[in-house]
Design an enzyme around this catalytic site. Structure first.
Site, PDB file in Angstrom:
ATOM      1  CE1 TYR A 211       1.317  -4.800  -1.456  1.00  0.00           C
ATOM      2  CE2 TYR A 211      -0.614  -4.228  -0.133  1.00  0.00           C
ATOM      3  CZ  TYR A 211       0.635  -3.910  -0.644  1.00  0.00           C
ATOM      4  OH  TYR A 211       1.196  -2.687  -0.360  1.00  0.00           O
ATOM      5  CE  LYS A 215       4.092  -3.821   0.915  1.00  0.00           C
ATOM      6  NZ  LYS A 215       5.425  -3.180   0.789  1.00  0.00           N
ATOM      7  CB  VAL A 244      -0.312   6.031  -1.199  1.00  0.00           C
ATOM      8  CG1 VAL A 244       0.549   7.101  -1.876  1.00  0.00           C
ATOM      9  CG2 VAL A 244      -0.009   5.959   0.288  1.00  0.00           C
TER      10      VAL A 244
END
Length: 311
Positions: A211, A215, A244
């Protein structure tokens, strides 16, 4: 005597215009206290800049994407077109109804089923749009996901594929599909590309190798694109959230809600609405203003791995 009269007149003016007193001030999104009249002026200025725009939001069925669609609609409710894409068409249709119920008919919403990990679907995206939606002005590349917390050499091949296909290849393919629309406009081109990155693209962490790599790739692609298009009026914007709370962790843990909830134990994470406000703010600046790079944390977070949790 004239000085006394002047002071008395000033006091009377304040009394006759109570909205100017401190009690009437309201905090702005940036933490400043603004008179309500000023707030209305600011809001209308941003609404006017967005008025008439056609906006694409990927991954709009939930989380940041869903909040972003609603925030655009609320900010410029009189004349706006939203193309909302995701794999879950039923969720998009429900969102379109929510927006219509809240702001009325001034915002036209086109729910569009699209899996950005499938290049053939992206290739067909622009050609299949109704004519009134083809002149796209803003692309929000929000679709993305994470799968698992495995470390090498135990990372599943299918998890690697879906993360790269969605987060990197999908974002690049969407950009390449929309960019020709921007480039044909005057002054070398005009439009906004807003890529949603992550703190993970700046600071890799254990258990997030793939991941984080995706990014970081988004960050590199975004910076390259900005340099390639510097002679145009095309704005390239990246927004990198910290923690988040959305469906993100549920997807990471393959649907295990208990594990996902544990991620946010003892903290107050950002919400999709928090990031949506920043996306719309960036899109609503004067054309010569580029909010190029933004890192957003909740107050308890200082880096990818440094967080304060309440006991």
């Amino acid at each position: 005597m004239s000085l006394i009269k002047a002071c008395a007149r000033s006091i009377n003016l304040v009394r006759r215009n109570p909205p100017l007193c401190n009690a009437s001030l309201r905090p702005s999104p940036l933490g400043l206290s603004l008179h309500p009249t000023f707030r209305r002026t600011m809001a209308s200025a941003m609404a006017k800049r967005l008025e008439g725009k056609t906006i694409v939001v990927t991954g709009a069925s939930s989380g940041i994407g869903k909040s972003t669609a609603k925030e655009f609609a609320r900010t410029s409710p009189k004349n706006l077109k939203l193309i909302l894409t995701a794999r879950r068409i039923d969720a998009l249709k429900a969102l379109a109804e929510e927006i219509k119920a809240e702001v009325g008919d001034g915002v036209k919403v086109l729910p569009y089923q699209l899996d950005v990990s499938k290049p053939e679907q992206i290739n067909n995206f622009v050609p299949s749009l109704p004519e009134e939606f083809k002149e796209i002005d803003i692309l929000v590349n929000n679709a993305g996901l994470v799968k698992g917390v495995a470390q090498a050499p135990d990372i599943k091949a299918e998890d690697m594929s879906i993360m790269f296909d969605t987060n990197v290849t999908g974002l690049i393919n969407m950009t390449q599909a929309i960019l020709p629309i921007f480039k044909k406009r005057s002054e070398g081109g005009r439009g906004d590309i807003i890529n949603i990155g992550s703190i993970a693209g700046r600071e890799p962490y254990a258990g997030g190798g793939i991941y984080c790599a995706t990014k970081a790739a988004v960050r590199s692609f975004t910076e390259s694109l900005r340099k390639e298009l510097v002679a145009s009026r095309i704005r390239i914007i990246e927004i990198d959230p910290g923690q988040v709370e959305t469906e993100f962790s549920v997807v990471r843990f393959y649907g295990d809600k208990a594990k996902a909830d544990a991620v946010y134990k003892g903290v107050e994470p950002l919400t999709g609405d928090d990031i949506a406000e920043i996306i719309v703010f960036a899109a609503g600046r004067r054309e010569n203003v580029v909010i190029a790079d933004t890192l957003v944390f909740p107050s308890h977070q200082a880096s990818a791995g440094v967080m304060h949790r309440k006991s």
